[in-house]
Design a protein around this motif. Structure first.
Motif, short mmCIF file in Angstrom:
data_model
loop_
_atom_site.label_atom_id
_atom_site.label_comp_id
_atom_site.label_asym_id
_atom_site.label_seq_id
_atom_site.Cartn_x
_atom_site.Cartn_y
_atom_site.Cartn_z
N LYS A 184 -25.90 38.93 -42.77
CA LYS A 184 -27.27 38.46 -43.00
C LYS A 184 -27.33 37.48 -44.16
O LYS A 184 -27.98 36.43 -44.06
CB LYS A 184 -28.20 39.64 -43.26
CG LYS A 184 -29.66 39.24 -43.46
CD LYS A 184 -30.54 40.44 -43.73
CE LYS A 184 -32.02 40.02 -43.80
NZ LYS A 184 -32.26 38.95 -44.79
N ALA A 185 -26.65 37.82 -45.26
CA ALA A 185 -26.67 36.93 -46.43
C ALA A 185 -26.02 35.60 -46.09
O ALA A 185 -26.52 34.53 -46.47
CB ALA A 185 -25.95 37.59 -47.60
N TYR B 24 -25.70 34.25 -43.06
CA TYR B 24 -26.53 33.52 -42.10
C TYR B 24 -27.72 32.86 -42.79
O TYR B 24 -28.05 31.70 -42.52
CB TYR B 24 -27.01 34.46 -41.00
CG TYR B 24 -27.73 33.73 -39.88
CD1 TYR B 24 -27.03 33.19 -38.81
CD2 TYR B 24 -29.12 33.56 -39.91
CE1 TYR B 24 -27.67 32.51 -37.80
CE2 TYR B 24 -29.78 32.88 -38.90
CZ TYR B 24 -29.05 32.35 -37.85
OH TYR B 24 -29.70 31.65 -36.86
N ASP B 25 -28.37 33.60 -43.69
CA ASP B 25 -29.56 33.07 -44.37
C ASP B 25 -29.23 31.82 -45.18
O ASP B 25 -30.05 30.89 -45.27
CB ASP B 25 -30.16 34.13 -45.30
CG ASP B 25 -30.87 35.23 -44.52
OD1 ASP B 25 -31.10 35.04 -43.31
OD2 ASP B 25 -31.17 36.28 -45.11
N LEU B 26 -28.03 31.79 -45.79
CA LEU B 26 -27.68 30.64 -46.63
C LEU B 26 -26.94 29.56 -45.86
O LEU B 26 -27.32 28.38 -45.90
CB LEU B 26 -26.81 31.11 -47.81
CG LEU B 26 -27.51 31.95 -48.88
CD1 LEU B 26 -26.53 32.27 -50.00
CD2 LEU B 26 -28.73 31.24 -49.45
N SER C 10 -28.94 29.02 -41.77
CA SER C 10 -30.34 28.57 -41.83
C SER C 10 -30.53 27.42 -42.81
O SER C 10 -31.42 26.59 -42.63
CB SER C 10 -31.24 29.74 -42.23
OG SER C 10 -31.13 30.80 -41.30
N ARG C 11 -29.70 27.36 -43.86
CA ARG C 11 -29.83 26.29 -44.86
C ARG C 11 -28.53 25.51 -44.98
O ARG C 11 -28.08 25.17 -46.06
CB ARG C 11 -30.21 26.89 -46.21
CG ARG C 11 -31.41 27.81 -46.16
CD ARG C 11 -31.70 28.43 -47.49
NE ARG C 11 -32.64 29.54 -47.39
CZ ARG C 11 -33.07 30.27 -48.41
NH1 ARG C 11 -32.62 30.00 -49.63
NH2 ARG C 11 -33.91 31.26 -48.23
#
Length: 475
Positions: free
Chosen positions: A61-62, A64-66, A69-70
């Protein structure tokens, strides 16, 4: 009393302190606000090494979020002074997020996307057959055979099989460059990474051994990138050059002047294909052999599937893959069990590391993670399967995901399925006839890429027809 060499180091250290303070202050100011981080707790870990902040991402999750997604923000690379400035490394892996990097990625994508890699299936099959023949002749030296076959494939893809007569020269250069690369990126190996002012020390200066080593490494790297590339250009000038990454790219460009930006990018990417492909593939296939030695039940199930679908009268082909789901899961499990390469990106002066192994050993996603269980990637009664490691960690994330991942994954598959079809892998025995416990090999060797420790195993043909099968195959 300090020696004159120590005096000079003290002076250089003092001169560099303001720069180090400014860089550290700038990096700290750009970190997200929040409580003081605790080491090794939670999905995101914040530590310091040599005054530089490092963020370690421990969950999918960490990451993927960074990094997904960014990805436009988190796509840079740490600037390693030894590697990039002193050695002049031209490859893609540590290029900053720039027009040159984007050109490299475009070249990779054009020649190595999921559809284009099918053009390399004959080369991959040829390399696999060569490996099987070496394995039949000298099974004890299987690791060296893997390395040689992987390098052979990388050579044929990057520069074409017609240059195979110079393979040993190219391989020697590639292995030297690989060793120098690993040393250059090893944390704490060179003081110049912490004190950049040292890069201005002249070669003749007493005690400047690191500068002289960098010059040697630079020259070797230039040879490794230039010699095979120019051999292809010479072949092209004579006509009748076989397909390869270099030949195909230069024909498409319609020019070959190495001072040209795009031609220079082709040369750099080709060098990266040859230099990097062998080491990562060798590591993955080494873990495959260890898994088959430690988990014989998995080998038996894979061979039962092969005998049922293919029989023993021919060697598996890429076209058989959709009909071999257990072996497909087995290869995914090889990649998940011990991911072979790290991933490091950069934002400002902060290094961000994704802990691939922790992510792919998350017990909530992959129960009993240290066990080798190919069945975990077969659909359950509801049709669910866990995340595929080849698209969620093994080859990186975001815009920095490995550009050659389809090629690498396909080669590991054809090598594994070919070995399982023709050979048995069993534990070696000691002088008393007892199986040798090789679980120690699961403690990886130190280095940039993750290799198991050397371990003995016994590799034997599954039937007397293996020799005949191998002699019948022509590529």
């Amino acid at each position: 009393m300090l020696t004159w060499k120590q005096d000079i180091l003290v002076i250089l250290f003092a001169l560099s302190l303001p720069l180090l303070y400014h860089r550290r202050r700038t990096a700290r100011d750009k970190l997200p606000p929040g409580p003081k981080p605790l080491p090794f707790i939670g999905d995101i870990v914040h530590v310091h090494s040599y005054g530089k902040p490092i963020i370690i991402l421990n969950s999918y999750k960490a990451v993927y979020d960074l990094m997904e997604s960014r990805s436009s923000i988190y796509s840079d690379r740490p600037h390693l002074i030894m590697l990039m400035e002193l050695m002049g490394f031209p490859g893609t892996a540590f290029q900053p997020y720039s027009n040159l990097w984007r050109k490299h990625r475009s070249l990779y994508h054009k020649q190595m996307n999921q559809i284009a890699v099918q053009n390399y299936h004959p080369s991959q099959m040829a390399a696999a057959i060569d490996f099987l023949k070496m394995l039949l002749e000298d099974p004890k030296d299987y690791i060296q055979h893997i390395r040689r076959s992987a390098a052979n494939l990388s050579l044929s893809i990057a520069y074409g099989r017609d240059l195979i007569h110079r393979f040993d020269q190219y391989l020697d250069l590639s292995e030297q460059v690989s060793g120098n690369f690993v040393r250059a990126v090893r944390p704490g190996e060179f003081l110049v990474e912490s004190f950049p002012i040292l890069k201005y020390v002249p070669l003749w200066f007493p005690g400047a051994n690191f500068r002289r080593w960098a010059k040697m490494a630079h020259d070797k790297m230039q040879d490794a990138w230039n010699i095979p590339f120019r051999d292809v250009k010479e072949q092209m000038a004579k006509g009748n050059v076989p397909p390869s990454f270099v030949a195909n790219s230069l024909v498409e460009l319609g020019r070959s002047d190495e001072s040209d930006f795009e031609v220079g990018a082709v040369k750099s990417v080709a060098g990266g294909i040859f230099a990097a492909g062998a080491d990562t593939t060798t590591a993955a296939l080494s873990w495959f052999f260890l898994a088959m030695t430690l988990f014989p039940d998995c080998q038996i199930k894979a061979q039962e599937e092969l005998d049922r679908v293919i029989g023993r009268n021919r060697i598996p082909q890429f076209s058989d893959r959709p009909f071999l789901p257990y072996i497909d899961g087995l290869v995914k499990e090889v990649f998940r069990w011990f991911p072979v390469a790290p991933s490091v990106i950069l934002i400002a002066f902060t290094s961000i590391i994704t802990d691939h192994r922790k992510i792919l050993h998350d017990p909530e996603v992959y129960p009993d993670p240290m066990s080798f269980i190919p069945e975990r990637f077969l659909p359950d009664k509801d049709g669910n399967v866990p995340r595929d490691p080849t698209v969620s960690g093994v080859f990186g994330f975001g815009r920095r995901i490995c550009a050659g991942r389809h090629l690498a994954e396909g080669f590991v598959w054809i090598m594994a399925v070919s070995v399982l079809s023709l050979f048995d892998i069993r534990p070696a025995t000691d002088s008393d006839g007892k199986p040798i416990d090789v679980r120690y090999a699961m403690e990886p060797l130190p280095g940039f890429f993750c290799h198991p420790q050397r371990f003995p195993c016994v590799i034997t043909p599954r039937s007397p027809e293996v020799v005949q099968l191998l002699n019948q195959v022509q590529f």
